[in-house]
Design an enzyme around this catalytic site. Structure first.
Site, PDB file in Angstrom:
ATOM      1  N   ASP A  85      31.460  37.968  44.089  1.00 13.79           N
ATOM      2  CA  ASP A  85      32.849  37.733  43.706  1.00 13.79           C
ATOM      3  C   ASP A  85      33.820  38.647  44.463  1.00 13.79           C
ATOM      4  OD1 ASP A  85      31.852  36.010  41.825  1.00 13.79           O
ATOM      5  OD2 ASP A  85      32.845  36.942  40.117  1.00 13.79           O
ATOM      6  N   HIS A  91      37.739  32.021  43.432  1.00 15.26           N
ATOM      7  CA  HIS A  91      37.837  33.077  42.411  1.00 15.26           C
ATOM      8  C   HIS A  91      39.293  33.415  42.115  1.00 15.26           C
ATOM      9  CE1 HIS A  91      36.213  36.059  39.782  1.00 15.26           C
ATOM     10  NE2 HIS A  91      36.545  37.109  40.513  1.00 15.26           N
ATOM     11  N   HIS A 117      43.369  37.230  41.009  1.00 14.87           N
ATOM     12  CA  HIS A 117      42.479  37.799  39.982  1.00 14.87           C
ATOM     13  C   HIS A 117      43.182  38.041  38.647  1.00 14.87           C
ATOM     14  CE1 HIS A 117      39.002  40.181  38.447  1.00 14.87           C
ATOM     15  NE2 HIS A 117      38.347  39.409  39.305  1.00 14.87           N
ATOM     16  N   HIS A 176      29.545  42.033  43.480  1.00 16.41           N
ATOM     17  CA  HIS A 176      30.801  42.041  44.232  1.00 16.41           C
ATOM     18  C   HIS A 176      30.534  42.677  45.596  1.00 16.41           C
ATOM     19  CE1 HIS A 176      32.003  42.019  39.976  1.00 16.41           C
ATOM     20  NE2 HIS A 176      33.120  41.420  40.354  1.00 16.41           N
TER      21      HIS A 176
END
Length: 257
Positions: free
Chosen positions: A68, A119, A123, A213
């Site tokens: 991610d 994604h 965020h 990540h």
């Protein structure tokens, strides 16, 4: 103990349990497991196409590696590792400051056979936004990725795994399935690669979806050992679409092991 104090303790415990569940595996909304997606497709007579995947996850011990919030400075090293290990992963990319900043990496991710996914743009927690802001967060990243790769993603991962009816509605509208996870190293909280490795290996299971990540210092160095150990345990690494095959990720649906 007075009744109101008992209720307070019960409520506090419920909040703690809910928070823990979210931290470990994302939102607790109704979801479809990879096995259920495969079984449904099989019941509908959909064949497994080996042109789409070289692994039959109804027989193999499959697991999906996902990353991610990239791409970032460490992504080239990660891609080198994945190429060396002959592993394909799923990358949930951030639009602002990532996709726009590293278009060459986005092209490389796609060209090397990895799944490119969404994604959001910045965020933001989608469950805290109105419909138009949710749409903007997802559609701007869709457009940016499509401009670079020529293809629009079919998968998205909501920040923190937080979703609600509006998020589901917009995801369906944009052709995006919602992908959660079963294993996380909480690599945002540590630079200890050995700890990241241990956390993932402790949580790994068949049909699992691993969340990491590629923007944190300790993560990319942990990946080779994670791959090697899971291969030793008999796992086959696949992308999220391969994990669901012959099922197909349906827009708006939530998928979680």
């Amino acid at each position: 103990m007075p009744e109101n104090k008992k209720k307070s303790k019960v409520n506090a415990l419920a909040v703690a349990v809910t928070a823990l569940a979210l931290a470990l595996g994302g939102c607790s909304a109704d979801s479809t497991s990879p096995a259920a997606a495969r079984e449904k497709a099989a019941s509908e007579g959909k064949p497994l196409s080996l042109s789409a995947t070289h692994t039959d996850c109804t027989r193999a011990k499959c697991i999906a590696l996902t990353f991610d919030a990239g791409p970032g400075e460490d992504t080239p090293r990660l891609l080198d590792t994945l190429k060396e290990k002959k592993v394909h992963a799923t990358f949930f990319l951030l639009g602002r400051n990532h996709v726009l900043k590293h278009p060459g990496l986005v092209r490389r991710i796609a060209a090397e056979g990895h799944e490119v996914a969404n994604h959001t743009w910045s965020h933001r927690r989608l469950d805290e936004l109105g419909t138009e802001d949710i749409r903007e967060e997802l559609s701007r990243t869709q457009d940016a990725i499509a401009k670079i790769t020529g293809h629009r993603p079919t998968l998205m991962r909501p920040p923190q795994g937080r979703i609600n009816e509006d998020v589901t509605r917009v995801s369906r509208e944009l052709g995006l399935a919602q992908i959660l996870w079963s294993a996380t190293a909480k690599d945002y909280s540590t630079t200890d690669s050995a700890l990241i490795e241990k956390r993932i290996l402790d949580q790994a299971g068949r049909d699992g979806i691993i969340l990491l990540h590629d923007i944190y210092e300790g993560t990319v160095p942990a990946v080779p050992a994670i791959i090697d150990e899971l291969k030793r345990r008999g796992y086959t690494f696949v992308t999220v679409p391969e994990l669901l095959a012959p099922g197909k990720a349906e827009p708006g649906e939530v998928y979680r092991p």
